[in-house]
Motif scaffolding. Structure first.
Motif, PDB file in Angstrom:
ATOM      1  N   TYR A  90      83.518  58.352  48.504  1.00 44.37           N
ATOM      2  CA  TYR A  90      84.711  57.511  48.486  1.00 44.37           C
ATOM      3  C   TYR A  90      85.921  58.262  47.946  1.00 44.37           C
ATOM      4  O   TYR A  90      86.990  58.279  48.542  1.00 44.37           O
ATOM      5  CB  TYR A  90      84.424  56.254  47.660  1.00 44.37           C
ATOM      6  N   GLY A  91      85.773  58.890  46.781  1.00 41.54           N
ATOM      7  CA  GLY A  91      86.856  59.694  46.248  1.00 41.54           C
ATOM      8  C   GLY A  91      87.651  59.063  45.129  1.00 41.54           C
ATOM      9  O   GLY A  91      88.583  59.679  44.620  1.00 41.54           O
ATOM     10  N   LEU A  92      87.316  57.835  44.735  1.00 43.50           N
ATOM     11  CA  LEU A  92      87.951  57.204  43.581  1.00 43.50           C
ATOM     12  C   LEU A  92      86.899  56.898  42.521  1.00 43.50           C
ATOM     13  O   LEU A  92      85.748  56.574  42.844  1.00 43.50           O
ATOM     14  CB  LEU A  92      88.643  55.887  43.959  1.00 43.50           C
ATOM     15  N   ILE A  93      87.290  57.009  41.262  1.00 42.97           N
ATOM     16  CA  ILE A  93      86.416  56.624  40.154  1.00 42.97           C
ATOM     17  C   ILE A  93      86.260  55.107  40.146  1.00 42.97           C
ATOM     18  O   ILE A  93      87.240  54.369  40.297  1.00 42.97           O
ATOM     19  CB  ILE A  93      87.014  57.098  38.810  1.00 42.97           C
ATOM     20  N   LEU A  94      85.035  54.636  39.972  1.00 41.97           N
ATOM     21  CA  LEU A  94      84.784  53.202  39.878  1.00 41.97           C
ATOM     22  C   LEU A  94      84.682  52.805  38.407  1.00 41.97           C
ATOM     23  O   LEU A  94      83.729  53.192  37.725  1.00 41.97           O
ATOM     24  CB  LEU A  94      83.484  52.819  40.597  1.00 41.97           C
ATOM     25  N   PRO A  95      85.651  52.050  37.887  1.00 42.55           N
ATOM     26  CA  PRO A  95      85.571  51.609  36.493  1.00 42.55           C
ATOM     27  C   PRO A  95      84.475  50.559  36.313  1.00 42.55           C
ATOM     28  O   PRO A  95      83.963  49.989  37.286  1.00 42.55           O
ATOM     29  CB  PRO A  95      86.956  51.033  36.219  1.00 42.55           C
ATOM     30  N   GLN A  96      84.118  50.303  35.072  1.00 47.01           N
ATOM     31  CA  GLN A  96      82.996  49.414  34.777  1.00 47.01           C
ATOM     32  C   GLN A  96      83.122  48.025  35.417  1.00 47.01           C
ATOM     33  O   GLN A  96      82.127  47.506  35.942  1.00 47.01           O
ATOM     34  CB  GLN A  96      82.825  49.268  33.260  1.00 47.01           C
ATOM     35  N   PRO A  97      84.297  47.389  35.432  1.00 46.07           N
ATOM     36  CA  PRO A  97      84.382  46.072  36.081  1.00 46.07           C
ATOM     37  C   PRO A  97      84.022  46.107  37.568  1.00 46.07           C
ATOM     38  O   PRO A  97      83.472  45.136  38.093  1.00 46.07           O
ATOM     39  CB  PRO A  97      85.849  45.665  35.867  1.00 46.07           C
ATOM     40  N   ILE A  98      84.312  47.196  38.241  1.00 46.35           N
ATOM     41  CA  ILE A  98      83.929  47.328  39.647  1.00 46.35           C
ATOM     42  C   ILE A  98      82.416  47.503  39.752  1.00 46.35           C
ATOM     43  O   ILE A  98      81.753  46.870  40.583  1.00 46.35           O
ATOM     44  CB  ILE A  98      84.650  48.523  40.304  1.00 46.35           C
ATOM     45  N   LEU A  99      81.848  48.351  38.904  1.00 44.75           N
ATOM     46  CA  LEU A  99      80.397  48.583  38.916  1.00 44.75           C
ATOM     47  C   LEU A  99      79.622  47.303  38.636  1.00 44.75           C
ATOM     48  O   LEU A  99      78.527  47.095  39.181  1.00 44.75           O
ATOM     49  CB  LEU A  99      80.030  49.653  37.881  1.00 44.75           C
ATOM     50  N   ASP A 100      80.181  46.451  37.807  1.00 44.82           N
ATOM     51  CA  ASP A 100      79.479  45.236  37.377  1.00 44.82           C
ATOM     52  C   ASP A 100      79.642  44.067  38.344  1.00 44.82           C
ATOM     53  O   ASP A 100      78.890  43.088  38.262  1.00 44.82           O
ATOM     54  CB  ASP A 100      79.981  44.795  35.996  1.00 44.82           C
ATOM     55  N   ALA A 101      80.627  44.122  39.238  1.00 43.32           N
ATOM     56  CA  ALA A 101      80.952  42.944  40.045  1.00 43.32           C
ATOM     57  C   ALA A 101      79.859  42.544  41.040  1.00 43.32           C
ATOM     58  O   ALA A 101      79.476  41.370  41.099  1.00 43.32           O
ATOM     59  CB  ALA A 101      82.285  43.160  40.750  1.00 43.32           C
ATOM     60  N   PRO A 102      79.296  43.451  41.840  1.00 45.64           N
ATOM     61  CA  PRO A 102      78.262  43.030  42.789  1.00 45.64           C
ATOM     62  C   PRO A 102      76.963  42.631  42.067  1.00 45.64           C
ATOM     63  O   PRO A 102      76.595  43.220  41.046  1.00 45.64           O
ATOM     64  CB  PRO A 102      78.041  44.271  43.661  1.00 45.64           C
ATOM     65  N   ARG A 103      76.274  41.688  42.641  1.00 41.60           N
ATOM     66  CA  ARG A 103      75.034  41.173  42.031  1.00 41.60           C
ATOM     67  C   ARG A 103      74.005  42.274  41.820  1.00 41.60           C
ATOM     68  O   ARG A 103      73.318  42.312  40.788  1.00 41.60           O
ATOM     69  CB  ARG A 103      74.459  40.076  42.941  1.00 41.60           C
ATOM     70  N   LEU A 104      73.897  43.193  42.767  1.00 40.20           N
ATOM     71  CA  LEU A 104      72.917  44.288  42.683  1.00 40.20           C
ATOM     72  C   LEU A 104      73.567  45.609  42.292  1.00 40.20           C
ATOM     73  O   LEU A 104      72.933  46.662  42.352  1.00 40.20           O
ATOM     74  CB  LEU A 104      72.192  44.437  44.021  1.00 40.20           C
ATOM     75  N   GLY A 105      74.824  45.564  41.886  1.00 40.18           N
ATOM     76  CA  GLY A 105      75.505  46.762  41.445  1.00 40.18           C
ATOM     77  C   GLY A 105      76.057  47.591  42.595  1.00 40.18           C
ATOM     78  O   GLY A 105      76.179  47.123  43.727  1.00 40.18           O
ATOM     79  N   CYS A 106      76.366  48.845  42.302  1.00 34.02           N
ATOM     80  CA  CYS A 106      76.921  49.792  43.270  1.00 34.02           C
ATOM     81  C   CYS A 106      75.912  50.913  43.502  1.00 34.02           C
ATOM     82  O   CYS A 106      75.393  51.497  42.545  1.00 34.02           O
ATOM     83  CB  CYS A 106      78.243  50.364  42.774  1.00 34.02           C
ATOM     84  N   VAL A 107      75.652  51.198  44.755  1.00 33.47           N
ATOM     85  CA  VAL A 107      74.651  52.189  45.152  1.00 33.47           C
ATOM     86  C   VAL A 107      75.345  53.332  45.867  1.00 33.47           C
ATOM     87  O   VAL A 107      76.158  53.113  46.768  1.00 33.47           O
ATOM     88  CB  VAL A 107      73.579  51.540  46.058  1.00 33.47           C
ATOM     89  N   ASN A 108      75.020  54.570  45.485  1.00 30.37           N
ATOM     90  CA  ASN A 108      75.695  55.749  45.998  1.00 30.37           C
ATOM     91  C   ASN A 108      74.776  56.574  46.899  1.00 30.37           C
ATOM     92  O   ASN A 108      73.607  56.783  46.572  1.00 30.37           O
ATOM     93  CB  ASN A 108      76.177  56.608  44.822  1.00 30.37           C
ATOM     94  N   VAL A 109      75.319  57.044  48.015  1.00 26.90           N
ATOM     95  CA  VAL A 109      74.634  58.003  48.890  1.00 26.90           C
ATOM     96  C   VAL A 109      75.168  59.381  48.524  1.00 26.90           C
ATOM     97  O   VAL A 109      76.287  59.744  48.895  1.00 26.90           O
ATOM     98  CB  VAL A 109      74.904  57.692  50.370  1.00 26.90           C
ATOM     99  N   HIS A 110      74.384  60.161  47.782  1.00 28.70           N
ATOM    100  CA  HIS A 110      74.861  61.436  47.236  1.00 28.70           C
ATOM    101  C   HIS A 110      74.167  62.609  47.916  1.00 28.70           C
ATOM    102  O   HIS A 110      72.948  62.614  48.082  1.00 28.70           O
ATOM    103  CB  HIS A 110      74.591  61.498  45.729  1.00 28.70           C
ATOM    104  N   GLY A 111      74.959  63.638  48.269  1.00 31.27           N
ATOM    105  CA  GLY A 111      74.463  64.762  49.054  1.00 31.27           C
ATOM    106  C   GLY A 111      73.824  65.886  48.265  1.00 31.27           C
ATOM    107  O   GLY A 111      74.165  67.065  48.479  1.00 31.27           O
ATOM    108  N   SER A 112      72.898  65.574  47.360  1.00 34.68           N
ATOM    109  CA  SER A 112      72.089  66.601  46.700  1.00 34.68           C
ATOM    110  C   SER A 112      70.854  65.947  46.120  1.00 34.68           C
ATOM    111  O   SER A 112      70.720  64.716  46.110  1.00 34.68           O
ATOM    112  CB  SER A 112      72.875  67.311  45.588  1.00 34.68           C
ATOM    113  N   LEU A 113      69.953  66.776  45.610  1.00 31.04           N
ATOM    114  CA  LEU A 113      68.754  66.286  44.933  1.00 31.04           C
ATOM    115  C   LEU A 113      69.078  66.224  43.435  1.00 31.04           C
ATOM    116  O   LEU A 113      68.875  67.189  42.704  1.00 31.04           O
ATOM    117  CB  LEU A 113      67.563  67.203  45.201  1.00 31.04           C
ATOM    118  N   LEU A 114      69.617  65.104  43.018  1.00 31.06           N
ATOM    119  CA  LEU A 114      70.005  64.959  41.614  1.00 31.06           C
ATOM    120  C   LEU A 114      68.807  65.180  40.692  1.00 31.06           C
ATOM    121  O   LEU A 114      67.670  64.881  41.059  1.00 31.06           O
ATOM    122  CB  LEU A 114      70.607  63.571  41.401  1.00 31.06           C
ATOM    123  N   PRO A 115      69.070  65.765  39.490  1.00 30.56           N
ATOM    124  CA  PRO A 115      70.364  65.978  38.850  1.00 30.56           C
ATOM    125  C   PRO A 115      71.064  67.286  39.244  1.00 30.56           C
ATOM    126  O   PRO A 115      72.086  67.624  38.661  1.00 30.56           O
ATOM    127  CB  PRO A 115      70.015  65.993  37.369  1.00 30.56           C
TER     128      PRO A 115
END
Length: 318
Positions: A90-115
């Motif tokens: 996406y390219g923008l930082i998601l502050p805590q109120p955004i992370l908390d708003a959806p019932r199941l939270g925010c899920v990221n598709v990240h292009g590496s094998l974290l960490p």
């Protein structure tokens, strides 16, 4: 599974297959968030992002806030009453109120094998480092930089032929295949989020144009990886003795050796600290790309000479 009410947050081509997969799976994408339209291309015309265009083509409302840190933007996001937000480059930082708003939270598709390779440029950094594999991690987001617990991971091999472009496309497709099953497991409570291990953390720093400068005092294997990792962005280059900046679009390891930076043959093979690299495709300013031999036929450079101008080491005055 019961379709979820979701928000999609993404900007570049990498994110489009994931959005397409969510639509195909029957989820209700109530809104897409993307970076604002910006000037792009030779004419610097203002253009909508790939996600923005794709969402509009599918009748999905699009929002392009410059920030999500203000109360108004956060309230508008919460009013969507989403079950989950899916985030992909996406390219923008998601502050805590955004992370908390959806019932199941925010899920990221990240292009590496974290960490491994948290941060902005995981695809390029994995090739540049000589990693044998990378992959996609579907992650439950938290306030940290790619530090959230992992829902699923799948690996892909990095081969001697892997380029940033080919790996980008492979990972984008893999993320698209993984996201719908991950959401199904998350919604059903059958997929547990696993915290990332504390060991093995690396950071994929944002790329700059200077990252593309070829340094012949590096081993040939590194220079060859540099070209595969950093083409097309930020692009690899060297400054010739005549002042021209020569783009290097393709390269391969070659036999030979000598003083780093020396031209070894008429196929544009250059000595490195350890071995040599052949510059397979290069481009002069304002010219079409050509192979190494064609480049040398039109360029005053003889075997045994340095291909690059000396890098200035003069101190910059305060």
């Amino acid at each position: 599974m019961t379709p979820l009410r979701l928000v999609f947050m993404g900007t570049p081509d990498f994110a489009v297959p994931s959005l397409a997969a969510l639509i195909e799976a029957g989820h209700q994408v109530v809104c897409a968030y993307s970076q604002p339209p910006r000037p792009a291309g030779r004419g610097q015309q203002v253009q909508k992002s790939p996600v923005h265009r794709f969402a509009e083509e599918h009748g999905i409302p699009v929002r392009t806030p410059k920030s999500l840190r203000n109360a108004e933007a956060q309230a508008e996001f919460a009013d969507l009453k989403a079950d989950v937000a899916v985030v992909a480059a996406y390219g923008l930082i998601l502050p805590q109120p955004i992370l908390d708003a959806p019932r199941l939270g925010c899920v990221n598709v990240h292009g590496s094998l974290l960490p491994r390779w948290r941060g902005a440029a995981p695809i390029q950094r994995s090739i540049l480092a000589g990693d044998a594999e990378t992959g996609i991690t579907i992650m439950q987001m938290d306030i940290g930089l790619d530090t959230g617990a992992m829902l699923s991971k799948e690996a892909v091999a990095i081969t001697p032929a892997t380029t940033a472009s080919s790996l980008h496309d492979e990972l984008a497709a893999l993320g698209a295949r993984m996201i719908a099953p991950a959401l199904e497991g998350l919604a059903a409570g059958t997929l547990a989020a696993v915290p990332q291990p504390e060991e093995g953390v690396t950071y994929a720093a944002k790329l700059t144009r200077e990252d593309g400068r070829l340094d012949w005092t590096q081993p040939a294997a590194y220079v060859e990886r540099q070209v595969r990792a950093l083409t097309p962005w930020p692009g690899c280059w060297f400054d010739a003795a005549n002042g021209e900046r020569i783009k290097v679009l393709a390269a391969e390891s070659a036999t030979g050796g000598g003083t780093p930076g020396t031209l070894l043959d008429e196929r544009l093979t250059v000595a490195c600290a350890d071995g040599a690299v052949r510059l397979v495709k290069v481009q002069r300013p304002g010219k079409a790309p050509v192979d190494g031999a064609a480049f040398l036929r039109g360029f005053a450079l003889a075997v045994g000479q340095p291909v690059s101008a000396p890098v200035s080491t003069e101190a910059v005055a305060d």
